[in-house]
Enzyme design. Structure first.
Site, PDB file in Angstrom:
ATOM      1  N   ALA A   1       0.807  -1.226   0.000  1.00 34.01           N
ATOM      2  CA  ALA A   1       0.000   0.000   0.000  1.00 34.01           C
ATOM      3  C   ALA A   1       0.839   1.274   0.000  1.00 34.01           C
ATOM      4  CB  ALA A   1      -0.958  -0.018   1.191  1.00 34.01           C
ATOM      5  N   ILE A   2       1.889   1.256  -0.809  1.00 32.37           N
ATOM      6  CA  ILE A   2       2.721   2.464  -0.917  1.00 32.37           C
ATOM      7  C   ILE A   2       2.490   3.114  -2.276  1.00 32.37           C
ATOM      8  CG2 ILE A   2       5.114   3.321  -1.025  1.00 32.37           C
ATOM      9  CD1 ILE A   2       5.732   1.128   1.065  1.00 32.37           C
TER      10      ILE A   2
ATOM     11  N   HIS B   1       4.215   4.947  -4.779  1.00 34.55           N
ATOM     12  CA  HIS B   1       5.640   5.127  -5.072  1.00 34.55           C
ATOM     13  C   HIS B   1       5.867   6.362  -5.947  1.00 34.55           C
ATOM     14  CE1 HIS B   1       6.730   1.180  -3.528  1.00 34.55           C
ATOM     15  NE2 HIS B   1       5.847   0.599  -4.298  1.00 34.55           N
TER      16      HIS B   1
ATOM     17  N   ILE C   1       2.382  -6.838 -14.343  1.00 32.06           N
ATOM     18  CA  ILE C   1       2.260  -5.616 -13.513  1.00 32.06           C
ATOM     19  C   ILE C   1       2.727  -6.009 -12.110  1.00 32.06           C
ATOM     20  CG2 ILE C   1       0.713  -3.741 -12.817  1.00 32.06           C
ATOM     21  CD1 ILE C   1       1.013  -4.068 -15.869  1.00 32.06           C
TER      22      ILE C   1
ATOM     23  N   SER D   1       5.306  -5.105  -8.956  1.00 33.69           N
ATOM     24  CA  SER D   1       5.129  -4.625  -7.579  1.00 33.69           C
ATOM     25  C   SER D   1       4.776  -3.144  -7.507  1.00 33.69           C
ATOM     26  CB  SER D   1       6.378  -4.930  -6.765  1.00 33.69           C
ATOM     27  OG  SER D   1       7.508  -4.804  -7.545  1.00 33.69           O
TER      28      SER D   1
ATOM     29  N   CYS E   1     -18.185  -2.060  15.402  1.00 28.67           N
ATOM     30  CA  CYS E   1     -16.829  -2.596  15.578  1.00 28.67           C
ATOM     31  C   CYS E   1     -16.054  -1.565  16.387  1.00 28.67           C
ATOM     32  CB  CYS E   1     -16.193  -2.834  14.211  1.00 28.67           C
ATOM     33  SG  CYS E   1     -14.423  -3.106  14.268  1.00 28.67           S
TER      34      CYS E   1
ATOM     35  N   CYS F   1     -12.985  -1.847  17.909  1.00 36.64           N
ATOM     36  CA  CYS F   1     -11.535  -1.733  17.668  1.00 36.64           C
ATOM     37  C   CYS F   1     -11.263  -0.704  16.559  1.00 36.64           C
ATOM     38  CB  CYS F   1     -10.939  -3.060  17.228  1.00 36.64           C
ATOM     39  SG  CYS F   1     -11.070  -4.383  18.416  1.00 36.64           S
TER      40      CYS F   1
ATOM     41  N   CYS G   1     -17.219  -8.181  17.850  1.00 37.17           N
ATOM     42  CA  CYS G   1     -18.256  -7.576  17.004  1.00 37.17           C
ATOM     43  C   CYS G   1     -18.755  -8.517  15.913  1.00 37.17           C
ATOM     44  CB  CYS G   1     -17.723  -6.297  16.362  1.00 37.17           C
ATOM     45  SG  CYS G   1     -16.376  -6.610  15.196  1.00 37.17           S
TER      46      CYS G   1
HETATM   47  C1  LIG Z   1       3.536  -8.163  -1.422  1.00 37.45           C
HETATM   48  C2  LIG Z   1       3.186  -7.113  -2.442  1.00 37.45           C
HETATM   49  C3  LIG Z   1       3.458  -5.787  -2.195  1.00 37.45           C
HETATM   50  C4  LIG Z   1       3.128  -4.809  -3.129  1.00 37.45           C
HETATM   51  N1  LIG Z   1       3.297  -3.502  -2.804  1.00 37.45           N
HETATM   52  C5  LIG Z   1       2.897  -2.542  -3.660  1.00 37.45           C
HETATM   53  C6  LIG Z   1       2.994  -1.182  -3.297  1.00 37.45           C
HETATM   54  O1  LIG Z   1       3.390  -0.855  -2.173  1.00 37.45           O
HETATM   55  N2  LIG Z   1       2.628  -0.239  -4.199  1.00 37.45           N
HETATM   56  C7  LIG Z   1       2.183  -0.577  -5.448  1.00 37.45           C
HETATM   57  O2  LIG Z   1       1.922   0.323  -6.236  1.00 37.45           O
HETATM   58  N3  LIG Z   1       2.035  -1.862  -5.810  1.00 37.45           N
HETATM   59  C8  LIG Z   1       2.380  -2.852  -4.946  1.00 37.45           C
HETATM   60  N4  LIG Z   1       2.237  -4.164  -5.275  1.00 37.45           N
HETATM   61  C9  LIG Z   1       1.776  -4.504  -6.622  1.00 37.45           C
HETATM   62  C10 LIG Z   1       0.294  -4.340  -6.817  1.00 37.45           C
HETATM   63  O3  LIG Z   1      -0.428  -4.881  -5.731  1.00 37.45           O
HETATM   64  C11 LIG Z   1      -0.078  -5.046  -8.119  1.00 37.45           C
HETATM   65  O4  LIG Z   1       0.760  -4.590  -9.154  1.00 37.45           O
HETATM   66  C12 LIG Z   1      -1.526  -4.790  -8.513  1.00 37.45           C
HETATM   67  O5  LIG Z   1      -2.403  -5.095  -7.456  1.00 37.45           O
HETATM   68  C13 LIG Z   1      -1.856  -5.627  -9.732  1.00 37.45           C
HETATM   69  O6  LIG Z   1      -3.206  -5.412 -10.035  1.00 37.45           O
HETATM   70  P1  LIG Z   1      -3.905  -6.232 -11.188  1.00 37.45           P
HETATM   71  O7  LIG Z   1      -5.246  -5.647 -11.349  1.00 37.45           O
HETATM   72  O8  LIG Z   1      -2.999  -6.299 -12.373  1.00 37.45           O
HETATM   73  O9  LIG Z   1      -3.947  -7.732 -10.637  1.00 37.45           O
HETATM   74  P2  LIG Z   1      -5.022  -8.426  -9.625  1.00 37.45           P
HETATM   75  O10 LIG Z   1      -5.350  -7.570  -8.488  1.00 37.45           O
HETATM   76  O11 LIG Z   1      -4.465  -9.782  -9.310  1.00 37.45           O
HETATM   77  O12 LIG Z   1      -6.306  -8.558 -10.525  1.00 37.45           O
HETATM   78  C14 LIG Z   1      -6.442  -9.504 -11.550  1.00 37.45           C
HETATM   79  C15 LIG Z   1      -7.872 -10.007 -11.497  1.00 37.45           C
HETATM   80  O13 LIG Z   1      -8.111 -10.833 -12.626  1.00 37.45           O
HETATM   81  C16 LIG Z   1      -8.998 -11.857 -12.232  1.00 37.45           C
HETATM   82  N5  LIG Z   1      -8.868 -12.946 -13.197  1.00 37.45           N
HETATM   83  C17 LIG Z   1      -7.783 -13.693 -13.461  1.00 37.45           C
HETATM   84  N6  LIG Z   1      -8.044 -14.580 -14.413  1.00 37.45           N
HETATM   85  C18 LIG Z   1      -9.340 -14.387 -14.785  1.00 37.45           C
HETATM   86  C19 LIG Z   1     -10.201 -15.017 -15.730  1.00 37.45           C
HETATM   87  N7  LIG Z   1      -9.777 -16.013 -16.505  1.00 37.45           N
HETATM   88  N8  LIG Z   1     -11.491 -14.589 -15.830  1.00 37.45           N
HETATM   89  C20 LIG Z   1     -11.929 -13.540 -15.065  1.00 37.45           C
HETATM   90  N9  LIG Z   1     -11.148 -12.920 -14.149  1.00 37.45           N
HETATM   91  C21 LIG Z   1      -9.874 -13.345 -14.018  1.00 37.45           C
HETATM   92  C22 LIG Z   1      -8.511 -12.225 -10.835  1.00 37.45           C
HETATM   93  O14 LIG Z   1      -9.518 -12.893 -10.097  1.00 37.45           O
HETATM   94  C23 LIG Z   1      -8.146 -10.868 -10.274  1.00 37.45           C
HETATM   95  O15 LIG Z   1      -9.196 -10.297  -9.528  1.00 37.45           O
HETATM   96  C24 LIG Z   1       2.564  -5.186  -4.376  1.00 37.45           C
HETATM   97  C25 LIG Z   1       2.274  -6.522  -4.620  1.00 37.45           C
HETATM   98  C26 LIG Z   1       2.560  -7.475  -3.663  1.00 37.45           C
HETATM   99  C27 LIG Z   1       2.194  -8.902  -3.910  1.00 37.45           C
END
Ligand SMILES: Cc1cc2nc3c(=O)[nH]c(=O)nc-3n(C[C@H](O)[C@H](O)[C@H](O)COP(=O)(O)OP(=O)(O)OC[C@H]3O[C@@H](n4cnc5c(N)ncnc54)[C@H](O)[C@@H]3O)c2cc1C
Length: 476
Positions: free
Chosen positions: A59-60, A62, A347, A349, A412, A414, A454
């Site tokens: 949740a940063i 950047h 996509i 981190s 809730c 807390c 809660c």
């Molecule tokens: C530990 C960790 C720390 C991080 N810290 C940061 C940070 O501090 N700041 C930052 O900017 N980013 C951070 N990130 C990265 C960030 O969280 C991701 O880059 C971002 O959430 C990716 O989003 P997305 O929508 O591409 O993927 P997702 O959130 O995974 O969304 C993809 C969606 O597609 C759906 N899906 C997949 N296949 C199908 C299908 N066949 N049919 C229908 N739906 C499907 C899935 O169910 C999912 O909901 C971090 C990631 C991690 C793991």
């Protein structure tokens, strides 16, 4: 304004189907929804938006100070930082500009700091400052002994990732996007005028396709004949410390990055907790979001050096998220004009930060695949409920409580969540379908007792709110 989770899908073709309602897919749908002529479907396998990697990160927001110059990721993180900062201010997504300190623990790391400051400058961050040990310990008195200096990056911020995804989805749905939940896309075929998606809820047709499927983006890409990348999930485990730990840390405390990655951080959250993590473990299982005793023990060992007093505090929760890492050191965002298709893969981190910039970039690429988006309009603004501790919560606002006493009735204790907030979440345009979804919208059951006190009351409100909405079906 439609959200569906069962029943048949519309038979008329959409102009664009976006597969995956994570922070990226929701941002893309929202950006496309600015074009009133387009019919858009946002198609998600799970029962809520933001249930994949988007719900479990650090949740940063950047600045991109340490990004690799010349990459698409560097450009979109930098642009996304600006866009999301402005959007958060408009919509009420809680953001705190706490700043980061890259702490040097040995002479080699200390020697690396001026180079990192210069790199930050090349990435457009001109306000970084090198700190000696005196100033560092004055800023962070609870830092463990032995730190030699730090680089201060003032723009690094913390924000609420759940509110961000929900704000995008809410605006998209309000502007006419159809959000289809519980709709896994199982196969895709090209047709004469677009794509035929076989989903768990039947067939859906779309002229243009955006693949924002996160950890599964490579699978969908292969179904369309592309072998560009393979996702290797990189797990990040984290510990969430109780709110009593919050006074121990003022900034995001980062290690000096190495070739092995960004390393373990200690960071406050906008909810008033403290995070320790994440690990970085390359796995093969795309569902391995469990935490492990070894992973958490390794985090504690590293945390003991960074902020020793943190280890005496209570842990409220642990969680793990999977980064969609690939064999490439950059995002894999590619237009395939012959297929009216855009891949949004790898996509890693930074996707939360870059989400709005990715959305604008993808919309541009779609135009290159033959999509005529037509005129553009400003979307109706949304005002998101505040989940952040740095801004007034409903129970702290006498004006709100006077107008509606439900905001003064806590359920809730807390997290100080009122009946009014739970009621509003259940009546929202993208309502929660589970208690977990309600937690991400309100923080109910997310505090120290984790629902021990809660839980029953929250469940009762949830079930009554859901059944009150039932006669209207799933239409929001
Ligand atoms: C530990 C960790 C720390 C991080 N810290 C940061 C940070 O501090 N700041 C930052 O900017 N980013 C951070 N990130 C990265 C960030 O969280 C991701 O880059 C971002 O959430 C990716 O989003 P997305 O929508 O591409 O993927 P997702 O959130 O995974 O969304 C993809 C969606 O597609 C759906 N899906 C997949 N296949 C199908 C299908 N066949 N049919 C229908 N739906 C499907 C899935 O169910 C999912 O909901 C971090 C990631 C991690 C793991």
């Amino acid at each position: 304004m439609t959200v569906t989770a069962d029943g048949p899908l519309p038979s008329t073709p959409y102009d664009v189907a976006v597969v995956g309602a994570g922070v990226v897919g929701c941002a893309v749908a929202r950006e496309l929804a600015r074009h009133p002529r387009l019919r858009i479907a946002l198609v998600e396998a799970q029962d809520d938006v933001g249930q994949g990697t988007s719900k479990a990160n650090t949740a940063i927001l950047h600045t991109g100070f340490d990004a690799t110059r010349g990459t698409l990721e560097a450009r979109l993180v930098r642009e996304g930082y600006q866009r999301l900062s402005a959007y958060a201010a408009e919509t009420g997504i809680p953001v705190e500009r706490v700043g980061a300190l890259l702490v040097a623990w040995d002479e080699e790391q200390l020697a690396a700091l001026p180079g990192l400051a210069a790199k930050a400058g090349r990435n457009g961050c001109h306000d970084t400052v090198l700190l000696g040990p005196g100033e560092l310990y004055a800023r962070e008195p609870h830092l463990g002994p032995g730190a030699l200096g730090a680089l201060h990056v003032p723009g690094e911020s913390i924000l609420c990732p759940w509110t961000t995804t929900l704000a995008y989805a809410t605006q998209a749905v309000r502007a006419g996007t159809d959000l289809h939940l519980d709709t896994p896309v199982r196969a895709v075929e090209r047709t004469a005028d677009g794509h035929r998606l076989t989903t768990g809820r039947g067939i859906l047709h779309a002229r243009h396709l955006v693949n924002a499927a996160g950890l599964h983006a490579d699978t969908l890409d292969r179904a369309l004949g592309h072998e560009d990348f393979t996702v290797t999930p990189r797990r990040g485990q984290l510990l969430v410390y109780d709110k009593l730990a919050r006074p121990l840390v003022r900034h995001i405390l980062l290690p000096v990055p190495t070739a092995l990655g960004k390393g373990v951080l200690v960071a406050p959250t906008v909810y008033g907790n403290v995070l320790l993590g994440p690990t970085a473990e390359d796995l093969h299982d795309r569902r391995a979001t469990e935490t492990t005793a070894d992973g958490l023990a390794a985090l504690r060992d590293q945390g003991r050096r960074i902020l020793p007093a943190l280890l005496d505090e209570e842990v409220t929760a642990v969680y793990a998220g999977l980064r969609a890492a690939t064999e490439h050191e950059d995002y894999r965002i590619t237009a395939h004009p012959g297929q009216a298709y855009v891949t949004v893969g790898g996509i890693r981190s930074t996707g939360l930060t870059a989400s709005l910039a990715i959305a604008a970039h993808v919309t541009g690429l779609l135009a290159g695949t033959g999509l005529d988006p037509g005129p553009v309009r400003e979307l109706e603004p949304v005002a998101m409920p505040n989940l952040g501790e740095a801004f007034p919560r409903p129970h702290q606002r006498p004006d709100l409580i006077a107008a509606d006493p439900e905001y003064g009735t806590l359920v809730c204790h807390c997290e100080r969540v009122s009946r009014g907030e739970i009621r509003d979440a259940l009546a929202g345009p993208v309502p929660p379908r589970t208690l977990e979804g309600l937690r991400r919208r309100t923080r109910a059951r997310a505090g120290r007792c984790q629902g021990f006190y809660c839980g029953a009351a929250v469940r009762d409100l949830f079930e009554r709110g859901r059944s009150a909405a039932e006669p209207k079906g799933d239409r929001a």
